[in-house]
Scaffold this motif. Structure first.
Motif, PDB file in Angstrom:
ATOM      1  N   ALA A  68       0.848  -1.199   0.000  1.00  0.00           N
ATOM      2  CA  ALA A  68       0.000   0.000   0.000  1.00  0.00           C
ATOM      3  C   ALA A  68       0.878   1.241   0.000  1.00  0.00           C
ATOM      4  O   ALA A  68       2.002   1.204   0.506  1.00  0.00           O
ATOM      5  N   PRO A  69       0.353   2.325  -0.568  1.00  0.00           N
ATOM      6  CA  PRO A  69       1.088   3.586  -0.418  1.00  0.00           C
ATOM      7  C   PRO A  69       1.044   4.035   1.041  1.00  0.00           C
ATOM      8  O   PRO A  69       0.202   3.579   1.799  1.00  0.00           O
ATOM      9  N   TYR A  70       1.945   4.907   1.423  1.00  0.00           N
ATOM     10  CA  TYR A  70       2.042   5.310   2.835  1.00  0.00           C
ATOM     11  C   TYR A  70       2.574   6.736   2.902  1.00  0.00           C
ATOM     12  O   TYR A  70       3.030   7.298   1.904  1.00  0.00           O
ATOM     13  N   ARG A  71       2.512   7.296   4.096  1.00  0.00           N
ATOM     14  CA  ARG A  71       3.102   8.616   4.333  1.00  0.00           C
ATOM     15  C   ARG A  71       4.092   8.530   5.482  1.00  0.00           C
ATOM     16  O   ARG A  71       3.890   7.754   6.420  1.00  0.00           O
ATOM     17  N   ILE A  72       5.134   9.351   5.427  1.00  0.00           N
ATOM     18  CA  ILE A  72       6.005   9.538   6.590  1.00  0.00           C
ATOM     19  C   ILE A  72       5.444  10.749   7.314  1.00  0.00           C
ATOM     20  O   ILE A  72       5.511  11.869   6.804  1.00  0.00           O
ATOM     21  N   VAL A  73       4.832  10.510   8.476  1.00  0.00           N
ATOM     22  CA  VAL A  73       4.129  11.608   9.145  1.00  0.00           C
ATOM     23  C   VAL A  73       4.998  12.320  10.181  1.00  0.00           C
ATOM     24  O   VAL A  73       4.699  13.443  10.567  1.00  0.00           O
ATOM     25  N   ALA A  74       6.053  11.653  10.644  1.00  0.00           N
ATOM     26  CA  ALA A  74       6.929  12.310  11.626  1.00  0.00           C
ATOM     27  C   ALA A  74       8.332  11.739  11.542  1.00  0.00           C
ATOM     28  O   ALA A  74       8.529  10.579  11.166  1.00  0.00           O
ATOM     29  N   VAL A 113       0.083  -5.309   4.449  1.00  0.00           N
ATOM     30  CA  VAL A 113       1.214  -4.451   4.116  1.00  0.00           C
ATOM     31  C   VAL A 113       2.425  -5.056   4.833  1.00  0.00           C
ATOM     32  O   VAL A 113       2.319  -5.475   5.989  1.00  0.00           O
ATOM     33  N   VAL A 114       3.548  -5.127   4.136  1.00  0.00           N
ATOM     34  CA  VAL A 114       4.760  -5.656   4.760  1.00  0.00           C
ATOM     35  C   VAL A 114       5.838  -4.578   4.763  1.00  0.00           C
ATOM     36  O   VAL A 114       6.169  -4.019   3.714  1.00  0.00           O
ATOM     37  N   VAL A 115       6.335  -4.260   5.947  1.00  0.00           N
ATOM     38  CA  VAL A 115       7.442  -3.317   6.092  1.00  0.00           C
ATOM     39  C   VAL A 115       8.658  -4.159   6.454  1.00  0.00           C
ATOM     40  O   VAL A 115       8.639  -4.884   7.450  1.00  0.00           O
ATOM     41  N   SER A 116       9.689  -4.076   5.616  1.00  0.00           N
ATOM     42  CA  SER A 116      10.830  -4.954   5.878  1.00  0.00           C
ATOM     43  C   SER A 116      12.147  -4.241   5.649  1.00  0.00           C
ATOM     44  O   SER A 116      12.265  -3.381   4.780  1.00  0.00           O
ATOM     45  N   GLY A 117      13.124  -4.618   6.440  1.00  0.00           N
ATOM     46  CA  GLY A 117      14.486  -4.139   6.258  1.00  0.00           C
ATOM     47  C   GLY A 117      15.163  -4.996   5.206  1.00  0.00           C
ATOM     48  O   GLY A 117      14.496  -5.688   4.442  1.00  0.00           O
ATOM     49  N   PRO A 118      16.480  -4.976   5.127  1.00  0.00           N
ATOM     50  CA  PRO A 118      17.176  -5.811   4.159  1.00  0.00           C
ATOM     51  C   PRO A 118      16.874  -7.287   4.412  1.00  0.00           C
ATOM     52  O   PRO A 118      16.609  -7.684   5.549  1.00  0.00           O
ATOM     53  N   MET A 155      18.257  -9.211   7.296  1.00  0.00           N
ATOM     54  CA  MET A 155      17.776  -8.941   8.642  1.00  0.00           C
ATOM     55  C   MET A 155      16.560  -9.805   8.965  1.00  0.00           C
ATOM     56  O   MET A 155      16.361 -10.212  10.107  1.00  0.00           O
ATOM     57  N   SER A 156      15.763 -10.053   7.955  1.00  0.00           N
ATOM     58  CA  SER A 156      14.553 -10.892   8.036  1.00  0.00           C
ATOM     59  C   SER A 156      13.734 -10.659   9.309  1.00  0.00           C
ATOM     60  O   SER A 156      13.451 -11.577  10.078  1.00  0.00           O
ATOM     61  N   LEU A 157      13.355  -9.416   9.521  1.00  0.00           N
ATOM     62  CA  LEU A 157      12.459  -9.100  10.642  1.00  0.00           C
ATOM     63  C   LEU A 157      11.296  -8.277  10.110  1.00  0.00           C
ATOM     64  O   LEU A 157      11.192  -7.080  10.379  1.00  0.00           O
ATOM     65  N   PRO A 158      10.421  -8.909   9.324  1.00  0.00           N
ATOM     66  CA  PRO A 158       9.349  -8.132   8.695  1.00  0.00           C
ATOM     67  C   PRO A 158       8.253  -7.731   9.675  1.00  0.00           C
ATOM     68  O   PRO A 158       8.011  -8.422  10.667  1.00  0.00           O
ATOM     69  N   ILE A 159       7.613  -6.615   9.367  1.00  0.00           N
ATOM     70  CA  ILE A 159       6.413  -6.213  10.087  1.00  0.00           C
ATOM     71  C   ILE A 159       5.264  -6.442   9.124  1.00  0.00           C
ATOM     72  O   ILE A 159       5.266  -5.891   8.015  1.00  0.00           O
ATOM     73  N   THR A 160       4.300  -7.252   9.516  1.00  0.00           N
ATOM     74  CA  THR A 160       3.127  -7.438   8.657  1.00  0.00           C
ATOM     75  C   THR A 160       1.949  -6.730   9.312  1.00  0.00           C
ATOM     76  O   THR A 160       1.713  -6.868  10.508  1.00  0.00           O
ATOM     77  N   ILE A 161       1.252  -5.948   8.505  1.00  0.00           N
ATOM     78  CA  ILE A 161       0.104  -5.199   9.015  1.00  0.00           C
ATOM     79  C   ILE A 161      -1.149  -5.709   8.308  1.00  0.00           C
ATOM     80  O   ILE A 161      -1.198  -5.732   7.082  1.00  0.00           O
ATOM     81  N   GLY A 162      -2.131  -6.118   9.100  1.00  0.00           N
ATOM     82  CA  GLY A 162      -3.368  -6.657   8.542  1.00  0.00           C
ATOM     83  C   GLY A 162      -3.238  -8.144   8.267  1.00  0.00           C
ATOM     84  O   GLY A 162      -2.171  -8.738   8.459  1.00  0.00           O
TER      85      GLY A 162
END
Ligand SMILES: [Cu+2]
Length: 499
Positions: free
Chosen positions: A272-278, A315-320, A323-330
């Motif tokens: 999904a698209p996203y915003r950097i809010v802070a 939505v998956v937020v992941s580093g390299p 590192m294999s420590l993904p954040i899955t949302i939803g």
């Protein structure tokens, strides 16, 4: 003699000689560094005097040096404490303990915990709260402290061993009091032997919730994602397994990303698209939608992303990948992993404020800091540790700092006690939202202009937040004239803030 013989002789004599010279140079640099890093006793308020140096970077007000040498009317950092307030009080206790910690990947590591875990508990308060935290040390021999990273605390509460307090020895305690003036994502960590103690686990998240939500804040839920390097393991909220954040389609999740490690982490956001809010706890003005953009978060920095859970899936937020420590949302189907993409730049992100008074300010003082390295030390303007003359300011000064990264990798430039405004990068003024940070990621070859108002009298550390670099010399002071340090850095006191 033939040429061949001569050449042989040269090699036999010359080569060992070169080796001896090189080894000698390396050893003397090493011991020089050790001496610098572990001085017997240094007064961080006065060290430019004892070093006999007046060649302060860009310092135009030399007469102030004399003023500074007399202690008349001087104020001790220890006496600069939190103002009275009628706001509500939040109390916490943190207890540091040495332990062998079993991670959820089966590995056992020598760690330091706070209240039994690393990261320590997430401290959650409300903007304006009076925060009172008592730190206890069970059995960590070198002593410990807590620094409130990104919070503009009064000098005596900054948690830097040998600068704002003595290290808290086993069996001892220290109570910190400060007002959480600014809502946002922050963190805390030890500032005694920081490169060792942070990597062993003395850290945690500190979230300051806004008293009243901005209308522009459309988030319906939130999650903290704190990345840390513990020994050889990379952890996300203390786990080696990644993070699952619940979210129904249409929900707006505020994801608070904290990088407490020493290396920059580049994040991909897929689905999904996203915003950097802070950034660093400071909201950006009218941040636009991003897609396929990589978000590089430097050591010590925080980014808040606002992500809308899509109808179809996660939505998956992941580093390299390593590192294999993904954040899955939803829940729902996993998005495709997109590699590459454009690097996020704050230079033209969001929109400017209509009446931005900072742009009219005329700085009173200008400092030029060149972050680099020579042989075994990391340096600022060619010097290391307490050999670097401090930046000295007076309360009320408008301060301009030019920071250049002249090599040695990424240098996340961190300033205690203040928030600075980024004015330009590589000579180009920022065109989007104002950007306020406490930690600026600098890449090799980059130059930034930063502005700050000297509005928090004290003795403040300025250092690279790759704490290994800080421990190798990239650490200096921003000192206010007339503020004295009752504490000492060195082997005599045992206060070694950046070792
Ligand atoms: Cu660095």
């Amino acid at each position: 003699m033939t040429d061949r013989k001569q050449a042989k002789r040269l090699i036999y004599i010359g080569l060992p000689l070169i080796v001896v010279i090189l080894v000698g140079a390396a050893l003397s640099t090493y011991f020089w560094q050790m001496r610098l890093q572990k001085p017997q006793e240094i007064n961080m308020a006065h060290h430019q005097m004892s070093a006999g140096r007046t060649d302060m970077a860009g310092m135009e007000h030399m007469e102030s040096m004399e003023e500074f040498s007399s202690e008349d009317g001087a104020v001790s950092c220890a006496s600069i404490t939190a103002q009275e307030s009628s706001e509500s009080t939040r109390k916490f206790d943190l207890t540091g303990t040495r332990t062998k910690l079993k991670l959820d990947n089966g590995k056992t590591v020598d760690a330091f915990t706070l209240n039994g875990t690393t990261p320590g508990p997430e401290l959650r308060v409300t903007e304006g709260d009076r925060v009172i935290v008592t730190l206890h040390n069970n059995d960590i021999e070198d002593g410990i402290t807590i620094h409130w990273h990104g919070i503009e605390v009064p000098c005596s509460q900054d948690g830097v061993a040998g600068v704002t307090q003595d290290t808290v020895r086993p069996g001892e305690q220290f109570t910190y009091t400060f007002i959480a003036t600014n809502p946002g994502t922050f963190w805390y960590h030890s500032h005694q032997m920081s490169s060792i103690q942070v990597s062993k686990g003395l850290l945690g998240a500190l979230i300051v919730e806004p008293k009243k939500r901005f209308e522009s804040d459309t988030s319906t839920s939130e999650a903290t994602a704190l990345y840390q390097q513990l020994g050889s393991s990379m952890l996300l909220n203390g786990s080696t397994r990644g993070l699952a954040v619940p979210g129904k389609p249409g929900e707006h999740v505020r994801l608070r990303l904290i990088n407490s490690g020493n290396e920059t982490i580049e994040f991909n956001v897929d689905g999904a698209p996203y915003r950097i809010v802070a950034m660093d706890g400071h909201d950006l003005h009218e941040p636009g939608l991003l897609e396929g953009t990589i978000v590089p978060i430097g050591a010590g920095q925080r980014y808040d992303l606002l992500i809308t859970v899509p109808e179809s899936g996660q939505v998956v937020v992941s580093g390299p990948a390593s590192m294999s420590l993904p954040i899955t949302i939803g829940s729902g189907s996993q998005p495709q992993y997109s590699e590459g993409g454009q690097m996020f730049s704050f230079v033209d992100y969001g929109t400017p404020l209509p009446n931005d008074r900072v742009l009219q300010v005329k700085p009173d003082r200008h400092f030029d800091l060149k972050l680099g390295q020579n042989l075994f030390v990391k340096s600022i303007n060619g010097k290391s540790f307490h050999e670097i003359p401090p930046m000295t300011v007076e309360e009320g000064d408008q301060v301009l700092i030019t920071v250049s990264n002249e090599g040695g990798g990424d240098h996340p430039f961190h300033l205690h006690g203040h928030t600075f405004r980024v004015l330009s990068r590589n000579g180009v003024a920022l065109q989007g939202s104002p950007v306020y940070l406490d930690t600026l990621l600098t890449k090799e070859g980059e130059t930034y202009e930063l502005y700050l108002e000297a509005n928090n009298p004290g003795l403040w550390m300025v250092h690279c937040h790759n704490l290994r670099h800080a421990s190798m010399g990239m650490s200096m002071m921003l000192n206010y004239e007339g503020v004295t340090a009752p504490y000492r850095v060195g082997t005599k006191s045992g206060n070694l803030p950046d070792l």
